[in-house]
Design a protein around this motif. Structure first.
Motif, short mmCIF file in Angstrom:
data_model
loop_
_atom_site.label_atom_id
_atom_site.label_comp_id
_atom_site.label_asym_id
_atom_site.label_seq_id
_atom_site.Cartn_x
_atom_site.Cartn_y
_atom_site.Cartn_z
N HIS A 46 0.81 -1.21 0.00
CA HIS A 46 0.00 0.00 0.00
C HIS A 46 0.84 1.27 0.00
O HIS A 46 0.31 2.36 0.15
CB HIS A 46 -0.94 0.00 1.21
CG HIS A 46 -2.00 -1.07 1.12
ND1 HIS A 46 -2.90 -1.30 2.13
CD2 HIS A 46 -2.30 -1.96 0.14
CE1 HIS A 46 -3.71 -2.30 1.78
NE2 HIS A 46 -3.37 -2.70 0.59
N GLU A 47 2.15 1.14 -0.15
CA GLU A 47 3.00 2.32 -0.18
C GLU A 47 2.81 3.08 -1.48
O GLU A 47 2.89 2.50 -2.57
CB GLU A 47 4.47 1.90 -0.04
CG GLU A 47 5.44 3.08 -0.10
CD GLU A 47 6.89 2.62 -0.08
OE1 GLU A 47 7.78 3.48 -0.15
OE2 GLU A 47 7.11 1.39 0.01
N VAL A 48 2.55 4.38 -1.37
CA VAL A 48 2.39 5.21 -2.56
C VAL A 48 3.77 5.52 -3.15
O VAL A 48 4.68 5.95 -2.44
CB VAL A 48 1.65 6.52 -2.21
CG1 VAL A 48 1.56 7.43 -3.43
CG2 VAL A 48 0.26 6.21 -1.67
N MET A 102 -6.19 13.27 -10.81
CA MET A 102 -6.33 13.18 -9.35
C MET A 102 -5.21 12.35 -8.74
O MET A 102 -5.00 12.38 -7.54
CB MET A 102 -7.69 12.57 -8.99
CG MET A 102 -7.81 11.09 -9.30
SD MET A 102 -9.42 10.39 -8.85
CE MET A 102 -10.45 11.06 -10.15
N PHE A 103 -4.48 11.61 -9.58
CA PHE A 103 -3.34 10.82 -9.13
C PHE A 103 -2.07 11.47 -9.65
O PHE A 103 -1.60 11.15 -10.76
CB PHE A 103 -3.45 9.38 -9.64
CG PHE A 103 -4.79 8.74 -9.42
CD1 PHE A 103 -5.42 8.80 -8.19
CD2 PHE A 103 -5.42 8.06 -10.45
CE1 PHE A 103 -6.65 8.21 -7.98
CE2 PHE A 103 -6.65 7.45 -10.25
CZ PHE A 103 -7.27 7.53 -9.01
N PRO A 104 -1.48 12.40 -8.92
CA PRO A 104 -0.32 13.12 -9.44
C PRO A 104 0.91 12.25 -9.65
O PRO A 104 1.79 12.60 -10.45
CB PRO A 104 -0.05 14.19 -8.38
CG PRO A 104 -0.67 13.64 -7.12
CD PRO A 104 -1.86 12.86 -7.58
N ASN A 105 0.99 11.13 -8.95
CA ASN A 105 2.13 10.22 -9.13
C ASN A 105 1.82 9.30 -10.31
O ASN A 105 0.99 8.41 -10.21
CB ASN A 105 2.38 9.40 -7.87
CG ASN A 105 2.79 10.27 -6.70
OD1 ASN A 105 3.06 11.45 -6.86
ND2 ASN A 105 2.84 9.69 -5.52
N ASP A 130 -8.33 5.50 -2.78
CA ASP A 130 -8.46 6.56 -3.78
C ASP A 130 -8.36 6.01 -5.19
O ASP A 130 -9.11 6.40 -6.09
CB ASP A 130 -7.39 7.63 -3.56
CG ASP A 130 -7.56 8.37 -2.24
OD1 ASP A 130 -8.65 8.28 -1.65
OD2 ASP A 130 -6.59 9.03 -1.80
N LEU A 131 -7.40 5.11 -5.40
CA LEU A 131 -7.26 4.49 -6.72
C LEU A 131 -8.53 3.73 -7.10
O LEU A 131 -9.03 3.84 -8.21
CB LEU A 131 -6.07 3.53 -6.74
CG LEU A 131 -4.67 4.09 -6.95
CD1 LEU A 131 -3.67 2.94 -6.97
CD2 LEU A 131 -4.57 4.90 -8.23
N ALA A 198 -1.36 -0.02 -4.07
CA ALA A 198 -1.32 1.42 -4.35
C ALA A 198 -0.82 1.72 -5.75
O ALA A 198 -0.49 2.87 -6.06
CB ALA A 198 -0.41 2.11 -3.33
N VAL A 199 -0.77 0.70 -6.62
CA VAL A 199 -0.31 0.89 -8.00
C VAL A 199 -1.43 0.53 -8.97
O VAL A 199 -2.08 -0.51 -8.82
CB VAL A 199 0.93 0.04 -8.29
CG1 VAL A 199 1.32 0.12 -9.77
CG2 VAL A 199 2.10 0.50 -7.43
#
Length: 224
Positions: A46-48, A102-105, A130-131, A198-199
């Motif tokens: 779950h690490e962004v 909405m997902f800047p990364n 969020d994803l 988180a990917v």
């Protein structure tokens, strides 16, 4: 409803690129896009990830094999497009020019393969909730209408959508095939979307290209 080319139109624009030279987006009676769920990932998944790490996890031409070349994703502003005949897609466009913004990364790479085939890989990272909410909304809108028209300054294309099964990998999966007809020519583009923790992975291209490369893309994206 006018909206800029965005990730919501990546698959469609890939098809138009093949037919008419449509530029790729900057950073490219059927049911809605299929969604499946599998057990949740471990907490460590779950690490962004920041954009530089996502870029390192994108496939390269060497990963794909002989005959493939990579080109950078477009960085200039693309022309506007108009979606007609699909209120759900129009409403999504009115909410934000690019829903994935909405997902800047994020990271993206576009490939040209043997015979001029096109393949696009996109990676996004954000908290899993969020994803899940964001991509679910996007894919529901994209699959809400069995057909619609995409109008650019130079092209009017008819787009037909079809849900397709997706292998149960990651936490959530969506699959869609778009048949795009423009100028008397037709092309088919498949989009496979998989969230793993988180990917978020989005692979777009011909059904054959996507079928061959989605698993290696997911493996590298999740660093496994």
């Amino acid at each position: 409803m006018r909206l800029r080319h965005s990730a919501i139109l990546t698959s469609t624009c890939l098809a138009l690129w093949a037919l008419t030279g449509c530029s790729a987006p900057p950073s490219d009676s059927e049911p809605a896009a299929e969604r499946a769920e599998t057990p949740a990932s471990t907490a460590g998944d779950h690490e962004v990830l920041p954009p530089e790490q996502l870029a390192d996890r994108l496939l390269t031409a060497d990963d794909l094999g002989p005959g493939y070349t990579a080109r950078p994703a477009a960085t200039t502003t693309s022309p506007e497009a108009s979606v007609e005949g699909c209120p759900q897609l129009e409403q999504l466009g009115s909410a934000a020019d690019n829903p994935y913004a909405m997902f800047p990364n994020q990271g993206k790479r576009v490939f040209t393969g043997p015979g001029g085939t096109q393949l696009t890989e996109e990676l996004y990272s954000a908290p899993p909730k969020d994803l899940s909410a964001g991509v679910g909304r996007i894919m529901t809108a994209m699959g809400a209408c069995p057909s619609y028209h995409l109008v650019t300054p130079t092209t009017v294309a008819q787009v037909r959508t079809q849900t397709v099964p997706v292998p149960r990998s990651g936490d959530e999966q969506w699959g869609q095939v778009l048949t795009v007809t423009a100028g008397g020519r037709r092309t088919i583009v498949q989009q496979t979307v998989i969230r793993d923790g988180a990917v978020l992975l989005v692979v777009s291209g011909s059904p054959a290209e996507v079928a061959v490369h989605w698993h290696s893309a997911l493996t590298k994206a999740t660093n496994r």
